[in-house]
Design an enzyme around this catalytic site. Structure first.
Site, PDB file in Angstrom:
ATOM      1  N   CYS A   1     -34.162   2.088  57.629  1.00 64.19           N
ATOM      2  CA  CYS A   1     -35.006   1.550  58.614  1.00 64.19           C
ATOM      3  C   CYS A   1     -35.480   0.176  58.496  1.00 64.19           C
ATOM      4  O   CYS A   1     -35.811  -0.286  57.308  1.00 64.19           O
ATOM      5  CB  CYS A   1     -36.267   2.485  58.817  1.00 64.19           C
ATOM      6  SG  CYS A   1     -37.282   1.748  60.315  1.00 64.19           S
TER       7      CYS A   1
ATOM      8  N   CYS B   1      -6.060  -0.073   7.538  1.00 61.90           N
ATOM      9  CA  CYS B   1      -6.671   0.543   6.293  1.00 61.90           C
ATOM     10  C   CYS B   1      -7.577  -0.319   5.593  1.00 61.90           C
ATOM     11  O   CYS B   1      -7.593  -1.391   5.219  1.00 61.90           O
ATOM     12  CB  CYS B   1      -5.295   0.900   5.358  1.00 61.90           C
ATOM     13  SG  CYS B   1      -6.187   1.907   4.096  1.00 61.90           S
TER      14      CYS B   1
END
Length: 528
Positions: free
Chosen positions: A218, A345
């Site tokens: 609104c 690694c």
């Protein structure tokens, strides 16, 4: 592999919701490590690993039309239950609502009209009610039974009687443009805030152009009421805007549904459906996007959604402070030669003096197997609370950098190991072409690289979890399991990068151990 989860949750492209969109089959790159969750579980379980995977999660990928069907399932469910509960009231409610833009079953109108006796609730209002309560029919029914009037107030489709005071304006005047308007051109919601049709059209058009769907409300100041879709559609001046509005409504319906989630992949129209919404890994079968169902960001187990948001925000805020640790080089702790990390690694070997050491803590690798707990665990200063603010600030930064360095290191390892995966894939192809076995004979190498990435991905996200975790016995258990997982991942990484030096049984046994560690940690600490 990016760690910027914020980029994964971008605003949905309006074209994602094209009802005429058809799925396109995309060529799958067999060398793409992003599918590392596929094909490795059975390999590991054949080696005797626990068959229970804490990340296992049932989900379904839905197209646009299938998603609409899923939404209608809930609306039909609500309708049938309300009809059974309120069949005596239903006959008293006149059927006068506008059905011009509704595609749901007619049963919805009668059923939802019964939510509030003596109030006329259209099925477009029913959608707003479902959105507000996340499409949970049982909760709507409970609230109806306790207070039917409050149900509509909470859903923002009816004004609160105690707070609603209609604004006084001259008769037949629009409250926005203050022009005299014929009575039939004044429109209002249940709040009775009247505005002329022209102002409503401009209001709705501007909001829809800005991407608003369910949120069109609104125009009156401080009025929370939302506009039903059958109120908005006639106010949009052209079909282009109406199409946009339909897409935005669909987006909002899906995003509000507790069992549905839009795929965050670029220009992807798919929707993921689950039975129980949880922070679990899901993957779109159209664009292959992997994400957390709960927050729609990059998957982050074992760290929960709120914690990973805090962590990524902190990393972004402190990015300049942490820049110095982003380098790929460190000095060998024995001969001081500069060493570049070119593999995933963390077991490093100096090319000059052959000294084996840990990339993270620079400790001797010979004794590192028993020291992983010390390498991955931050040692808190127990007396820091009694020291100066400057000392506390330095300690806080030191703690953050400890966890960030490990988080960032595993992210970089994932990227480097993706290159290893690609090399393995190419090597398998070469061997098959040279009649040195079939693809199936060498598949275990590729599965080992996939599992390595899967385990390292989990390990990366253990560091934000540990950073925010409260000290105590539970954190000690977590850090112990984290260290165990890290040790086995590095062993697996070392063997994957040197696969030709290890037989198949040795490699698959290491896969089994690493996956067991990963599952154990997730089983005990994954967000439930």
């Amino acid at each position: 592999m990016s760690v910027d989860m914020n980029s994964q949750g971008s605003d949905s492209n309006e074209e994602d919701y094209d009802p005429n969109c058809e799925e396109e089959e995309e060529d799958e790159d067999p060398g793409d490590i992003e599918d590392y969750y596929v094909g490795v579980a059975s390999d590991v379980e054949q080696q005797g690993a626990d068959a229970f995977d804490p990340e296992e999660y049932q989900f379904t990928c839905l197209t646009y039309k299938e998603s609409e069907g899923a939404l209608n399932e809930h609306m039909t469910s609500l309708a049938s239950v309300l009809k059974a509960c309120l069949r005596d009231v239903a006959s008293l409610v006149p059927d006068h609502c506008n059905k011009a833009y509704i595609t749901i079953k007619p049963l919805m109108l009668t059923a939802i009209s019964c939510i509030l006796p003596m109030a006329l609730v259209s099925h477009s209002v029913a959608k707003l009610i479902l959105v507000n309560f996340h499409w949970q029919v049982a909760e709507i029914l409970d609230r109806y039974k306790s207070n039917s009037a409050q149900l509509l107030v909470e859903a923002r489709v009816q004004p609160s009687p105690s707070k609603h005071v209609p604004t006084a304006h001259p008769p037949h005047h629009c409250a926005v443009c203050m022009q005299f308007v014929r009575k039939e051109n004044l429109l209002s919601l249940a709040c009775q805030h009247q505005f002329c049709r022209s102002c409503w059209e401009q209001h709705c058009s501007v909001l829809v152009k800005d991407g608003v769907g369910v949120g069109v409300s609104c125009m009156a100041q401080d009025c929370p009421l939302r506009t039903p879709e059958d109120f908005v559609f006639p106010l949009l001046p052209n079909e282009e805007l109406r199409d946009k509005y339909r897409r935005y409504l669909f987006r909002d319906y899906v995003e509000s549904h507790y069992q549905l989630q839009l795929c965050p992949g670029a220009d992807c129209p798919m929707v993921i459906r689950v039975q129980e919404p949880r922070a679990r890994r899901v993957q779109c079968n159209r664009c292959n996007e992997v994400f957390c169902f709960k927050c729609r960001q990059m998957y982050h187990a074992p760290t929960d959604c709120a914690t990973i948001r805090k962590w990524l925000t902190k990393c972004a805020d402190d990015s300049e402070t942490a820049n110095y640790i982003s380098a790929h080089t460190k000095d060998c702790p024995k001969c001081n030669i500069c060493i570049e990390k070119n593999g995933g690694c963390n077991h490093m070997q100096c090319s000059k003096c052959k000294h084996d050491f840990c990339w993270m803590c620079l400790g001797d690798w010979k004794t590192h197997g028993s020291e992983y707990y010390e390498c991955s665990r931050y040692k808190e200063n127990p007396d820091i609370v009694n020291q100066s603010q400057q000392a506390q600030a330095r300690e806080a930064l030191k703690k953050y950098l400890f966890y960030f360095e490990r988080w960032e290191n595993h992210n970089k390892s994932l990227q480097l190991e993706a290159q290893t995966y690609q090399r393995i894939h190419e090597k398998i192809q070469e061997r098959v072409m040279n009649n040195l076995g079939t693809w199936i004979d060498w598949q275990y190498l590729q599965n080992a690289a996939k599992l390595l990435a899967k385990c390292r991905y989990t390990l990366q996200y253990t560091y934000p979890y540990a950073y925010y975790m409260e000290s105590g016995p539970r954190k000690k258990l977590f850090e112990y399991q984290q260290a165990q997982l890290e040790a086995e991942i590095e062993n697996l990484s070392w063997k994957v990068e040197r696969a030709d030096s290890y037989d198949r049984g040795d490699l698959e046994n290491q896969m089994h151990i690493a996956e067991q560690r990963r599952r154990t940690l997730l089983k005990d600490f994954h967000d439930t």
